[in-house]
Every structure is written in structure tokens, then in C-alpha cells.
Design an enzyme around this catalytic site. Structure first.
Site, short mmCIF file in Angstrom:
data_model
loop_
_atom_site.label_atom_id
_atom_site.label_comp_id
_atom_site.label_asym_id
_atom_site.label_seq_id
_atom_site.Cartn_x
_atom_site.Cartn_y
_atom_site.Cartn_z
N ASN A 10 -18.24 75.09 123.79
CA ASN A 10 -18.39 74.99 125.24
C ASN A 10 -18.39 73.51 125.60
OD1 ASN A 10 -19.19 75.02 127.89
ND2 ASN A 10 -21.25 75.83 127.51
N LYS A 12 -18.46 72.14 128.42
CA LYS A 12 -19.18 71.81 129.66
C LYS A 12 -18.30 70.89 130.52
CE LYS A 12 -23.37 72.76 127.16
NZ LYS A 12 -24.79 72.54 126.91
N HIS A 93 -24.56 81.00 131.62
CA HIS A 93 -25.06 79.90 130.80
C HIS A 93 -26.33 79.35 131.45
CE1 HIS A 93 -25.41 75.99 128.91
NE2 HIS A 93 -24.72 76.51 127.92
N GLU A 95 -27.29 76.48 132.08
CA GLU A 95 -27.06 75.44 133.10
C GLU A 95 -26.64 76.08 134.42
OE1 GLU A 95 -24.51 73.18 130.55
OE2 GLU A 95 -26.26 72.81 129.28
N GLU A 163 -29.14 81.68 123.56
CA GLU A 163 -29.31 80.23 123.59
C GLU A 163 -30.68 79.90 124.18
OE1 GLU A 163 -25.23 78.15 123.72
OE2 GLU A 163 -25.76 78.62 125.77
N GLY A 169 -28.94 71.02 123.93
CA GLY A 169 -28.73 69.59 124.20
C GLY A 169 -29.94 68.73 123.88
N SER A 207 -28.13 73.18 119.87
CA SER A 207 -28.16 72.11 118.88
C SER A 207 -27.58 72.51 117.52
CB SER A 207 -29.58 71.56 118.74
OG SER A 207 -30.01 71.01 119.98
P1 13P Z 1 -25.76 72.02 122.43
O1 13P Z 1 -25.00 72.53 121.22
O2 13P Z 1 -25.29 70.70 122.92
O3 13P Z 1 -27.23 72.13 122.24
O4 13P Z 1 -25.40 73.04 123.65
C1 13P Z 1 -25.48 74.40 123.43
C2 13P Z 1 -24.86 75.10 124.58
O5 13P Z 1 -25.34 75.04 125.70
C3 13P Z 1 -23.61 75.84 124.35
O6 13P Z 1 -23.29 76.65 125.43
#
Ligand code: 13P
Length: 252
Positions: A10, A12, A93, A95, A163, A169, A207
Site C-alpha cells: 500500500n 499510500k 484503511h 487512515e 492492521e 507506521g 510495520s
Molecule cells: P506500515 O507497514 O508502514 O506500518 O503501514 C501498514 C499499512 O498501513 C498498510 O496498509
């Protein structure tokens, strides 16, 4: 039947179309030997256009709107995504939920629209740190699954991504026990809602990196990864994909 693991990146809000095209070209060339893993790239919408990938590589969008068309400034329909040859759409997601205020009801409408449009939703679920500390993890997962999948008839073509919000992140990965227990809960909840459906992919995200991929992919109930940060770098993304391929081949 054994599920083929999925490694999904992803991106983003990263990479211009040009950067994305070059990333996909490099990655697919380095991963020519891969045949036990499905690899998904999820660029921003602009990066979906005019890019050609063949199985085991696939494209995903990161969001969509549930209406077919209309006066929805800034939105993208399922048909527009399908026209770019994407097969998957990431939905719900954290976010989108926490930064943009998406509700389970919206996410549910999107899941239904994606399925109706012949694409595959990757439905993201996960608890915040406060919810985990309050002992509400299972309840949150249950609510997100029940509401996100309301009026969906079967689990066919659906991928779930667990997640935990606190692991996204942050560099903090959930422990093996936390991942195993959450994936077990997710499967239990899905079995209650869809007693007749076959087993489906439940991915872990939060992560994931080359250093922890081997351990995480062996956690019972983990059928692959949804990766943010580490999916932006050719070396780390190819390394994680190769690890998943190796573990899968060893288990066959
Ligand atoms: P990270 O791998 O950067 O923690 O992000 C995970 C994520 O949100 C994938 O959709």
C-alpha cells in the site's frame, strides 16, 4: 485448499506515476521466479493508469466511491478502477477511518459496490491502542466485520487485512501472540457470520519489514501481508516477497 499467500504494498500518498511505473518494472523483473505468492501493488489512483502487470502481479486501488457516477467531486468509481485493470480495492484503511472519518456504513457500501463491480475488496480492520488497552480488541474486530460486511452474501472474493492501528507506521509490530490471537478471532467471527463460506485470506499489516517477515508469515492464520513503508523500497519489498515465497514452498 491451501491459500496462495498475498504480499500487498500500500503505497499510500507516495510515488508519481513515473516513479510507480519504474518501481513496478524493477520489482517484477527482480521477482521473475515468484510463483507461490500473489503480489499486489496499490499505488495512488494516478499510478493505476496505463500500467500493465500479469499474474502473479496485480493492481489495487486504495479507495473508491460506492456510486457508479455522479456529482461526487474528488471521488473515483469502481468502473474507473476496473478500467485501469486493477483487481483489488483496499477499503476501510485505518487512515481512511481515522483521518478522513469513514464510517463502517460507508465502508460497507464500498464493499458492496466493489463486489458488484467484479473486483475484490481488501477490507482493513483493526483496533486503536486505547481499544486494545481497554480489552476491546475482539469487540472492535467483530463490529467492523459485521458492519463492514453487512448484506454481503458470502466471503468469496473478499480479503481481510488485520492492521492494529498502533502498529501502523510506528515501527512497533504486534507480537506473534497478539497477531495469532487476533487472526484467530477474525476467523471465528467470520465463521459465525458466514458459516458456509470457505476459508479466506486474512493478511497482517503494521510495520512489516524484511527483519520480521519470516516470523510473521509463519504465524498460524496469517495468509500474507499488507505493507506500507517497506513496500516503497524495491529492496525491502522484494526481500519480503521472497521470504514469503520461500516459507510457502517449504510448507508445500
Ligand atoms: P506500515 O507497514 O508502514 O506500518 O503501514 C501498514 C499499512 O498501513 C498498510 O496498509
Amino acid at each position: 485448499m491451501e491459500l496462495t499467500p498475498i504480499v500487498a504494498g500500500n503505497w499510500k500518498m507516495h510515488k508519481t506515476p513515473k516513479d510507480g511505473h519504474s518501481f513496478v518494472e524493477k520489482t517484477t523483473n527482480l521477482l521473475l521466479e515468484i510463483n507461490h505468492v500473489s503480489v499486489i501493488f496499490a499505488p495512488p489512483f494516478t499510478g493505476l493508469f496505463d500500467i500493465d502487470v500479469q499474474p502473479p502481479f496485480y493492481l489495487a486501488a486504495q479507495n473508491c466511491h460506492w456510486e457508479e457516477q455522479g456529482a461526487y467531486t474528488g471521488e473515483i468509481s469502481v468502473a474507473m478502477i476496473r478500467d485501469c485493470s486493477a483487481e483489488y480495492v483496499i477499503l476501510g484503511h485505518s487512515e481512511r477511518r481515522h483521518v478522513f472519518g469513514e464510517t463502517d456504513n460507508w465502508i460497507n457500501r464500498k464493499v458492496i459496490a466493489v463486489l458488484a463491480g467484479g473486483l475484490k475488496p481488501i477490507l482493513c480492520i483493526g483496533e486503536t491502542l486505547d481499544q486494545r488497552e481497554a480489552g476491546e480488541t475482539d469487540l472492535v474486530l467483530k463490529n467492523q466485520l459485521e458492519q463492514g460486511l453487512a448484506e454481503v452474501e458470502s466471503l468469496q472474493n473478499i480479503v481481510i487485512a488485520y492492521e492494529p492501528v498502533w502498529a501502523i507506521g510506528t515501527g512497533v509490530t504486534a507480537t506473534i501472540n497478539q497477531v495469532e490471537s487476533a487472526h484467530e478471532s477474525v476467523r471465528g467471527i467470520l465463521k459465525e457470520i458466514f458459516p458456509d463460506s470457505n476459508d479466506i485470506h486474512v493478511l497482517y499489516g503494521g510495520s512489516v519489514k524484511p527483519a520480521n517477515a519470516e516470523e510473521l508469515i509463519q504465524v498460524p492464520g496469517v495468509n500474507g501481508f499488507l505493507i506500507g513503508g517497506a513496500s516503497l523500497d524495491v529492496e525491502s519489498f522484494t526481500s519480503i516477497t521472497r521470504t514469503v515465497e520461500t516459507v510457502q514452498k517449504r510448507n508445500l
